[in-house]
Design a protein around this motif. Sequence first.
Motif, mmCIF file in Angstrom:
data_model
loop_
_atom_site.group_PDB
_atom_site.id
_atom_site.type_symbol
_atom_site.label_atom_id
_atom_site.label_comp_id
_atom_site.label_asym_id
_atom_site.label_seq_id
_atom_site.Cartn_x
_atom_site.Cartn_y
_atom_site.Cartn_z
ATOM 1 N N ASP A 297 0.825 -1.208 0.000
ATOM 2 C CA ASP A 297 0.000 0.000 0.000
ATOM 3 C C ASP A 297 0.860 1.261 0.000
ATOM 4 O O ASP A 297 0.532 2.240 -0.661
ATOM 5 C CB ASP A 297 -0.935 0.005 1.216
ATOM 6 C CG ASP A 297 -1.914 -1.161 1.182
ATOM 7 O OD1 ASP A 297 -2.246 -1.634 0.072
ATOM 8 O OD2 ASP A 297 -2.338 -1.601 2.269
ATOM 9 N N VAL A 298 1.962 1.221 0.756
ATOM 10 C CA VAL A 298 2.879 2.365 0.778
ATOM 11 C C VAL A 298 3.410 2.630 -0.622
ATOM 12 O O VAL A 298 3.389 3.759 -1.110
ATOM 13 C CB VAL A 298 4.048 2.119 1.763
ATOM 14 C CG1 VAL A 298 5.106 3.210 1.629
ATOM 15 C CG2 VAL A 298 3.542 2.048 3.196
ATOM 16 N N VAL A 299 3.887 1.582 -1.262
ATOM 17 C CA VAL A 299 4.435 1.734 -2.613
ATOM 18 C C VAL A 299 3.338 2.164 -3.578
ATOM 19 O O VAL A 299 3.555 3.023 -4.435
ATOM 20 C CB VAL A 299 5.099 0.420 -3.086
ATOM 21 C CG1 VAL A 299 5.475 0.493 -4.556
ATOM 22 C CG2 VAL A 299 6.328 0.136 -2.231
ATOM 23 N N GLY A 300 2.148 1.602 -3.418
ATOM 24 C CA GLY A 300 1.038 1.945 -4.300
ATOM 25 C C GLY A 300 0.598 3.389 -4.175
ATOM 26 O O GLY A 300 0.137 3.990 -5.150
ATOM 27 N N GLU A 301 0.745 3.973 -2.999
ATOM 28 C CA GLU A 301 0.328 5.359 -2.782
ATOM 29 C C GLU A 301 1.426 6.369 -3.105
ATOM 30 O O GLU A 301 1.142 7.538 -3.311
ATOM 31 C CB GLU A 301 -0.111 5.549 -1.326
ATOM 32 C CG GLU A 301 -1.421 4.852 -1.018
ATOM 33 C CD GLU A 301 -1.872 5.086 0.409
ATOM 34 O OE1 GLU A 301 -1.330 5.999 1.073
ATOM 35 O OE2 GLU A 301 -2.762 4.352 0.869
ATOM 36 N N ARG A 302 2.654 5.916 -3.145
ATOM 37 C CA ARG A 302 3.765 6.831 -3.424
ATOM 38 C C ARG A 302 3.769 7.174 -4.904
ATOM 39 O O ARG A 302 3.585 6.317 -5.749
ATOM 40 C CB ARG A 302 5.090 6.159 -3.065
ATOM 41 C CG ARG A 302 6.270 7.085 -3.219
ATOM 42 C CD ARG A 302 7.570 6.346 -2.910
ATOM 43 N NE ARG A 302 8.683 7.243 -2.896
ATOM 44 C CZ ARG A 302 9.245 7.755 -3.986
ATOM 45 N NH1 ARG A 302 8.781 7.454 -5.169
ATOM 46 N NH2 ARG A 302 10.268 8.572 -3.889
ATOM 47 N N ARG B 177 17.521 3.899 -8.567
ATOM 48 C CA ARG B 177 17.595 4.087 -7.113
ATOM 49 C C ARG B 177 16.236 3.735 -6.529
ATOM 50 O O ARG B 177 15.218 3.787 -7.199
ATOM 51 C CB ARG B 177 17.913 5.543 -6.758
ATOM 52 C CG ARG B 177 19.204 6.075 -7.331
ATOM 53 C CD ARG B 177 20.397 5.508 -6.560
ATOM 54 N NE ARG B 177 21.644 6.064 -7.036
ATOM 55 C CZ ARG B 177 22.377 5.547 -8.000
ATOM 56 N NH1 ARG B 177 21.969 4.471 -8.626
ATOM 57 N NH2 ARG B 177 23.509 6.092 -8.357
ATOM 58 N N SER B 178 16.211 3.463 -5.222
ATOM 59 C CA SER B 178 14.950 3.201 -4.553
ATOM 60 C C SER B 178 14.732 4.244 -3.466
ATOM 61 O O SER B 178 15.681 4.775 -2.904
ATOM 62 C CB SER B 178 14.942 1.790 -3.955
ATOM 63 O OG SER B 178 15.939 1.678 -2.981
ATOM 64 N N PRO B 179 13.455 4.546 -3.150
ATOM 65 C CA PRO B 179 13.182 5.515 -2.086
ATOM 66 C C PRO B 179 13.576 4.949 -0.727
ATOM 67 O O PRO B 179 13.674 3.746 -0.553
ATOM 68 C CB PRO B 179 11.668 5.719 -2.183
ATOM 69 C CG PRO B 179 11.166 4.481 -2.823
ATOM 70 C CD PRO B 179 12.254 3.989 -3.735
ATOM 71 N N SER B 180 13.791 5.828 0.238
ATOM 72 C CA SER B 180 14.209 5.397 1.562
ATOM 73 C C SER B 180 13.581 6.282 2.625
ATOM 74 O O SER B 180 13.647 7.498 2.547
ATOM 75 C CB SER B 180 15.733 5.477 1.661
ATOM 76 O OG SER B 180 16.146 5.177 2.973
ATOM 77 N N ASN B 181 13.003 5.671 3.638
ATOM 78 C CA ASN B 181 12.433 6.395 4.767
ATOM 79 C C ASN B 181 13.554 6.915 5.657
ATOM 80 O O ASN B 181 14.363 6.145 6.157
ATOM 81 C CB ASN B 181 11.516 5.458 5.562
ATOM 82 C CG ASN B 181 10.866 6.145 6.732
ATOM 83 O OD1 ASN B 181 10.475 7.297 6.641
ATOM 84 N ND2 ASN B 181 10.744 5.444 7.838
ATOM 85 N N CYS B 182 13.625 8.217 5.858
ATOM 86 C CA CYS B 182 14.629 8.850 6.724
ATOM 87 C C CYS B 182 16.055 8.477 6.317
ATOM 88 O O CYS B 182 16.945 8.417 7.152
ATOM 89 C CB CYS B 182 14.398 8.491 8.188
ATOM 90 S SG CYS B 182 12.849 9.105 8.841
ATOM 91 N N THR C 51 4.948 -10.616 5.527
ATOM 92 C CA THR C 51 4.952 -9.664 6.633
ATOM 93 C C THR C 51 5.952 -8.558 6.321
ATOM 94 O O THR C 51 6.919 -8.785 5.597
ATOM 95 C CB THR C 51 5.359 -10.341 7.955
ATOM 96 O OG1 THR C 51 6.657 -10.902 7.798
ATOM 97 C CG2 THR C 51 4.360 -11.401 8.361
ATOM 98 N N PRO C 52 5.741 -7.370 6.871
ATOM 99 C CA PRO C 52 6.716 -6.299 6.638
ATOM 100 C C PRO C 52 8.082 -6.702 7.194
ATOM 101 O O PRO C 52 8.172 -7.282 8.271
ATOM 102 C CB PRO C 52 6.158 -5.109 7.423
ATOM 103 C CG PRO C 52 4.734 -5.445 7.681
ATOM 104 C CD PRO C 52 4.632 -6.944 7.695
ATOM 105 N N ASP C 53 9.131 -6.413 6.446
ATOM 106 C CA ASP C 53 10.462 -6.761 6.925
ATOM 107 C C ASP C 53 11.200 -5.544 7.465
ATOM 108 O O ASP C 53 12.336 -5.655 7.873
ATOM 109 C CB ASP C 53 11.286 -7.430 5.821
ATOM 110 C CG ASP C 53 11.416 -6.571 4.582
ATOM 111 O OD1 ASP C 53 12.126 -6.969 3.662
ATOM 112 O OD2 ASP C 53 10.787 -5.494 4.531
#
Length: 105
Positions: free
Chosen positions: A5-10, A27-32, A64-66
């Motif tokens: 869902d996070v990826v789908g909304e970004r 490149r890939s996005p990164s949280n903080c 599950t989220p990793d």
Amino acid sequence: MLFRDVVGERHSVRSFLLQPVPEELLRSPSNCNTQPWQTHIVSGAKRDALNKVIPAADDAGQLTPDFSFDTRDFHGVYRERYKDQGAAYYQAIGVKREAFEQHRD
């Protein structure tokens, strides 16, 4: 929130060329700025197969989220990257380090 869902909304609004992006530029996005992942890039038939299997497994509760997006769960190098990114951000917007330290964690 599920990673799917996070990826789908970004989204980013940009103009794109028809040519594929060279792999060395991807490149890939990164949280903080934690950079918690190892990215595997697939295309063609493998991408199409994964595009069916992964959402189905997620819908079935098999994934599950990793990585937690809760900054309280950041440890080790992820915590350091998070802190460094925050310090750089506040410095860029003119917030003095003393003020930053008073509100940290």
